[in-house]
Design a protein around this motif. Structure first.
Motif, PDB file in Angstrom:
ATOM      1  N   ILE A  63     -27.519 -53.949 -66.044  1.00 39.03           N
ATOM      2  CA  ILE A  63     -27.249 -53.719 -67.459  1.00 39.03           C
ATOM      3  C   ILE A  63     -28.324 -52.785 -68.010  1.00 39.03           C
ATOM      4  N   GLY A  64     -27.891 -51.706 -68.630  1.00 42.39           N
ATOM      5  CA  GLY A  64     -28.801 -50.727 -69.202  1.00 42.39           C
ATOM      6  C   GLY A  64     -28.716 -50.701 -70.721  1.00 42.39           C
ATOM      7  N   LEU A  65     -29.739 -50.109 -71.332  1.00 45.52           N
ATOM      8  CA  LEU A  65     -29.819 -49.981 -72.786  1.00 45.52           C
ATOM      9  C   LEU A  65     -30.328 -48.592 -73.139  1.00 45.52           C
ATOM     10  N   SER A  66     -29.677 -47.949 -74.111  1.00 43.93           N
ATOM     11  CA  SER A  66     -30.187 -46.730 -74.734  1.00 43.93           C
ATOM     12  C   SER A  66     -30.433 -47.014 -76.207  1.00 43.93           C
ATOM     13  N   ARG A  67     -31.576 -46.535 -76.731  1.00 44.60           N
ATOM     14  CA  ARG A  67     -31.960 -46.745 -78.131  1.00 44.60           C
ATOM     15  C   ARG A  67     -31.989 -45.407 -78.864  1.00 44.60           C
ATOM     16  N   SER A  68     -31.590 -45.444 -80.134  1.00 42.78           N
ATOM     17  CA  SER A  68     -31.731 -44.285 -81.014  1.00 42.78           C
ATOM     18  C   SER A  68     -32.333 -44.755 -82.327  1.00 42.78           C
ATOM     19  N   THR A  69     -33.454 -44.164 -82.699  1.00 39.81           N
ATOM     20  CA  THR A  69     -34.120 -44.546 -83.949  1.00 39.81           C
ATOM     21  C   THR A  69     -33.818 -43.571 -85.087  1.00 39.81           C
TER      22      THR A  69
END
Length: 514
Positions: free
Chosen positions: A191-197
């Motif tokens: 399971i992967g995660l990408s973040r955008s702030t």
């Protein structure tokens, strides 16, 4: 004698930041039998493009034998975009059809709320100067972001997105990292995660947040985790991500026969795992196995639905769930799971829809929870409503008769907005709008809590074929975001204006989004 003819086709899909090429126009020149001609130049107009600075370069290409863009057959050097362009091309036009493509590469700084409009105004040949009519099916093409592409970081396939927003406003996209192949479990999947702030303008590199490694001495391809679901506690800021884990069982699938079995034993029953983050998704806990706590022993499977959950005003967390009570394909169900103590404990509801599985939950105006469910029987979405957080359910009037699907996950979200000082909301639903294939990726709008979905508010984002899953989230008071498995990248992110979605679609505009 018959004249040379030209047809223009503008594909309905977003142009993607980070893609080396995005196709703009397909130009088909048809030369009559027993006649040949020389192609001399194409002339283009970029009038209607929001900002030429979004485009790094343009380039002409020949087509392959199937009429698709052949990136290894350029017909021109890279072209600097201008309002009006004349591109010389010396090529033979044999009798029959000859297909060309105009493509572009976007700058990383391209604005996602902009659009590109290119028309072919003239095709000059040794016989005549031709002025083809524009393609009325697509007015222009929006700009999106290639969140994950095939082969990136050595990963074969990126799939199953779920998109949410943290209490600090960070966008969180979780998904399957399918390392060796595109197939479902059992396989080497993390399971992967990408973040955008910054509201989806830029995205951080993927983080692996769930990986069972070589548990039990078995290889990673026999310890796959898949189908992430995510929910954010908007009061505490804690983020919870769930997934299903299979141990052993080579060549099996958790939804088929003994891919998962009754009971709790690792290696027999597929396991329900949870990780959490208390620092806005930067770091994550080790996986916690919730199978014995939550799955009745007689059930064959309890798993998260790969979507985003809800954080209600009273602090209750709601996570859509799915599973099966028996061996057969008709013994599947969809429901919700709730927590009243900020994620310390969870309680699954009773099955809300039978013979359904992947689902999404949304809170309606009267406080009830609507469940929108993948329904593999009639190819219409199943819909149910609960007024007591999943203890009892009633079928909705639109269940199995209104929203079409090709047997695929979808996304349902409530979008709140202000109208002349009054607080209003609509429901947005996204899926491949087809009963035949995972094409026609569309966002629909309901102004009456899902009773009707008027055709005047269908927004086609991508007509091409992709794996089809989608996930919506409201970014702020003016925008919604969507991550979907589109035709131009494994995971595509687009930012859409709420006001545009609320307006009736106009001819030539409804086919490319608001």
């Amino acid at each position: 004698p018959p004249a040379i003819a030209v047809r223009i086709h503008r594909p309905i899909h977003p142009l993607l930041i980070r893609n080396p090429l995005s196709s703009l126009l397909q130009i088909t020149v048809e030369t009559p039998p027993e006649q040949t001609a020389q192609l001399q130049a194409f002339e283009f107009s970029l009038a209607g493009t929001t900002d030429l600075a979004d485009i790094a370069q343009l380039q002409l290409f020949a087509a392959d034998g199937h009429g698709q863009l052949a990136a290894d057959r350029p017909l021109s050097a890279p072209i600097v975009p201008q309002q009006q362009l004349s591109v010389p091309v010396a090529a033979q036009l044999p009798a029959g059809q000859t297909v060309f493509w105009l493509a572009c590469c976007l700058r990383d700084s391209a604005e996602q709320m902009h659009a590109v409009r290119v028309t072919c105004t003239t095709v000059r040949t040794s016989v005549d100067a031709l002025h083809p009519p524009d393609d009325p099916a697509c007015f222009s093409q929006r700009i999106g972001f290639a969140l994950r592409r095939a082969g990136e970081d050595g990963v074969h396939t990126w799939r199953i997105p779920a998109l949410s927003k943290s209490a600090r406003g960070t966008l969180l996209a979780v998904y399957d990292i399918r390392r060796r192949a595109g197939r479902d479990l059992q396989e080497d999947i993390d399971i992967g995660l990408s973040r955008s702030t910054d509201g989806g303008l830029t995205w951080e590199a993927p983080r692996v947040i769930m990986d069972q490694g070589r548990f039990g001495g078995l290889p990673e391809e026999l310890n796959g985790c898949s189908d992430p679901g995510i929910v954010v506690d908007q009061q505490t800021g804690e983020i919870f991500c769930f997934a299903v884990w299979m141990h052993g069982k080579p060549g099996q699938h958790q939804w088929v026969d003994e891919g998962s079995e009754p009971g709790f034993e690792i290696g027999r029953a597929a396991q329900l795992l949870m990780v959490s983050s208390q620092d806005d998704g930067l770091t994550w806990s080790t996986p916690q196995n919730l199978t014995r706590q939550l799955k009745p022993e007689s059930w064959w499977l309890l798993a998260p639905s790969p979507q985003s959950g809800l954080s209600l005003e009273d602090g209750t967390l709601v996570m859509p769930m799915e599973g099966r009570t028996g061996r057969g394909a008709l013994e599947t169900f969809a429901t919700i799971m709730i927590s009243r103590d900020h994620g310390k404990s969870w309680n699954p509801g009773r099955p809300g829809v039978l013979s359904g599985n992947e689902c999404q939950a949304v809170q309606l105006g009267d406080g009830s929870i609507m469940l929108n469910v993948r329904n593999d029987l009639e190819r219409f979405r199943a819909v149910a409503v609960t007024h007591d957080l999943g203890q009892t359910w009633q079928p909705h009037p639109t269940s199995r008769n209104t929203l079409i699907e090709p047997n695929c996950n979808g996304s349902l979200v409530r979008c709140d907005y202000a109208d002349n000082g009054k607080s209003r909301h609509v429901l947005l639903f996204a899926n491949p709008h087809s009963q035949e294939s995972r094409t026609m990726h569309t966002v629909q709008v309901s102004f009456d809590d899902g009773l009707t979905w008027p055709a005047t508010h269908h927004w086609l984002l991508d007509s091409g074929r992709g794996a089809g899953y989608a996930s919506l989230v409201q970014i702020d008071s003016e925008h919604v975001g969507i991550v979907y498995e589109g035709s131009q990248a494994h995971l595509v992110f687009e930012k859409l204006p709420i006001r545009g979605l609320l307006e009736p679609a106009r001819r030539g505009l409804h086919t490319h989004g608001p």
